[in-house]
Design a protein around this motif. Sequence first.
Motif, PDB file in Angstrom:
ATOM      1  N   ASN B 384      11.927 -12.297  -4.321  1.00 59.66           N
ATOM      2  CA  ASN B 384      11.816 -10.898  -3.912  1.00 59.66           C
ATOM      3  C   ASN B 384      12.111  -9.918  -5.041  1.00 59.66           C
ATOM      4  OD1 ASN B 384      11.000  -9.355  -1.788  1.00 59.66           O
ATOM      5  ND2 ASN B 384      13.035  -9.115  -0.879  1.00 59.66           N
ATOM      6  N   VAL B 387      12.682  -5.978  -5.496  1.00 56.41           N
ATOM      7  CA  VAL B 387      12.759  -5.124  -4.318  1.00 56.41           C
ATOM      8  C   VAL B 387      13.822  -4.058  -4.561  1.00 56.41           C
ATOM      9  CG1 VAL B 387      14.473  -6.552  -3.116  1.00 56.41           C
ATOM     10  CG2 VAL B 387      12.962  -5.098  -1.803  1.00 56.41           C
ATOM     11  N   MET B 396      17.607 -10.041  -2.426  1.00 61.50           N
ATOM     12  CA  MET B 396      16.889 -10.432  -3.637  1.00 61.50           C
ATOM     13  C   MET B 396      17.716 -11.490  -4.351  1.00 61.50           C
ATOM     14  SD  MET B 396      15.642  -8.029  -6.833  1.00 61.50           S
ATOM     15  CE  MET B 396      17.018  -8.239  -7.966  1.00 61.50           C
TER      16      MET B 396
END
Lengths: 193, 561
Positions: B384, B387, B396
């Motif tokens: 992720n 993010v 994340m």
Amino acid sequence: MRLNFSVAAIALFCATAGSAYAQDVDAGRRRAEACVACHGPGGNSTDPQYPILAAQTARYLYLQLKDFKEGRRAEPRMDPFLAGMTREDMFDLAAFFAAQRPRPGAFKADPARAARGKAKADEVLCTMCHLGGFIGQNEIPRVAGQHYAYVVKQMRDFKAGRRTNDAGNMASVSRTLTESDIEDLAHYLSGLY
Amino acid sequence: MKTSHALAGGFAFAIALAATSPFAQVAKKINVTQPQLTAAGGQAANWLHTNGNYAQTRYYPGKAINTGNVGKLKVAFVFQTEVVESMETAPIVVNGVMYLTTSYNHVYAIDAVTGRQFWHYKHKMGPVTTFCCGPNNRGVAVYGGKVFMGTLDAKLVALDARTGALLWETQIADPEKGYSETMAPTVIDNKVLIGTNGGEYGVRGFVKAFGADDGKLLWTFYTIPENGHEGVWAENDATGRNMKRDIAAEKAALAKDSSFYQTLGGGVWMNPSVDLKSRTVWFVAGNPSPDLYGAERPGDNLYTNSLVAIDLDKGSYKCHSQYIAHDVWDLDAVSPPILVDVKNKSGKMVPGVIHGGKTGHVYVHDRKDCSLIRFSQAMIPQENMWVLPTAEGARMLPGANGGVEWSPMAYVAGSRLAIALNLHQPMTYHVEAAKYPGGSKLWLGGAFKAIASEKQWGRVAAVNIDTGKIAWKHDTAQPLIGGGLATAGGLFFFGEGNGSFNALDSKTGKKLWSFQCGAGANAMPVSYTTGKKQYIAMGCGGNTQLDFKRGNSVFVFALGG
């Protein structure tokens, strides 16, 4: 438990070391006579609406006094005491309370709730700032052994934006805490010595 | 409660005693010369730098202790300090004398063979200290007859190496504004180099050089330039991943106010490397302030999260390479850079510099211009990225501690392997609008929180710096923080938060030896040879940042004890 005893010793050492310099513990003791009615002798209050100040970090105490005086933290009951208080007075008071020994409060923590509180504290990484055993460091307060009701109120206030002198840190931390989390944390913290 | 008071009383008494009692002085003269410091990496008698040598390879050339006999490694002695708190020290060893530090700036000089104490110095802390992540200290530097240490109240002190007497002290920066020192200094050409903590308080980071004789300031390099800190408005990180910046909004904000350079952070937490040939100092600069709230600080926030090269004699800028522009995750650059020759993009060996990032990559740069040649495979899971933090929290990986935290890597020249200690701590990133609170309060602009349902663990990863591929990995039950040590005996030493201090085969990662210290083994191991006997020393005092069990001891090991 052993670890907690050790860190308590370190906290006392720091308080002692700090008091040897610019801050005057004896002057602070004299000035603290005005605080006894609410905060108790030696900063060990028994009424949970007033925080225990004994062994609190000097830096935190000084900055809170300054914030009260300069309007960053609101507490009308503190106003009369701060009116004529100088920076040196604040240093002295902070040094005095930092050098006092805390006594256990009357609150009986629920072990199951305290265990949930510890798990939540681990998740939120509280000790990265509050130090192991929650003994505090510098401007980050000691919350070990603090009154249950006081801890709950402060966390609710941070969450609701009623207390805002935390530079946003506790606002962010408390934002994802539920009412139940806050109570669990307070059970855990009030039982730490 | 009774026990607590008794222990605390005893502790206070012990401290008072330490401050007033005359202690034995070091019998022999201590005089570390510049040629000794320069040649430190090629000799096995002493450990003269935090990271072994100016290149910071943490590679020890002795091999008396090796893969064949490490199983017989036993405790030679244990030295107990008076301070039970986080221990990150790298002992410095000179002619059989070990200089080690503890939290709260105590320094001990002890016999490196017997553990007998020569002297104990306790810094008289000023009334104001401001620091995050624990009251740590990562050690001293020794040069001439002096021992140098940075302090939590942002001073540099020079002690007499024989007696521990304070020779001079100088104020590096203002602790009321969030400055403090936990790193060990580096001494070169009669200059004492030191950076600063404070990226969590809105400091303006720096590296400063002080005269070793008198503590006079020689030069300052600010990690935040007054002009140009907005950089090139990079949309991607150094690995090419988009960072989801709203650059138009940032430019508009910068046009309104660019005065924030004074509070933009960029701490320098660990020793710099020194390239004597080009007279260049290499270091990495940490996160911008506030950590997670970027609206207060539009632009790339140079030179935060960067590898930086400056001139040794003048402190002037030479080049930089930024890993993450406008960081809002505190995934900054902390682990000390290592100078090694590296293969460039066309396969030619050139002088290079490598850094283990909190992102979990080992970055390989060309020393000519700081440019990035390659980055390694991710040593830990990444998910992720990138993010943006939210008020409620965005997940994340890696978490904000890394990857590789301050933990120095070790480099094994023969096998071209950089060996790094990694954390895996899944976290959510939270942002909270927050104005600069004046330097005396932690200023994160949010928070990061662990995810209770996701397991945390650690990983030792050996990365081939020419290919960027992971050669081997060794996983541990807890996240790793602390230093690594590679030796010519084919070993890699490192510790864990559960107290386990271990030796791996540096070629394969196979565990060959382990010892339980009883408290977190999170300092930086070192090695030295006295009287033809090789020793390994490791501080085991736990760690504040990860709340590993505290202790107060340095363990020293030798074959047969």
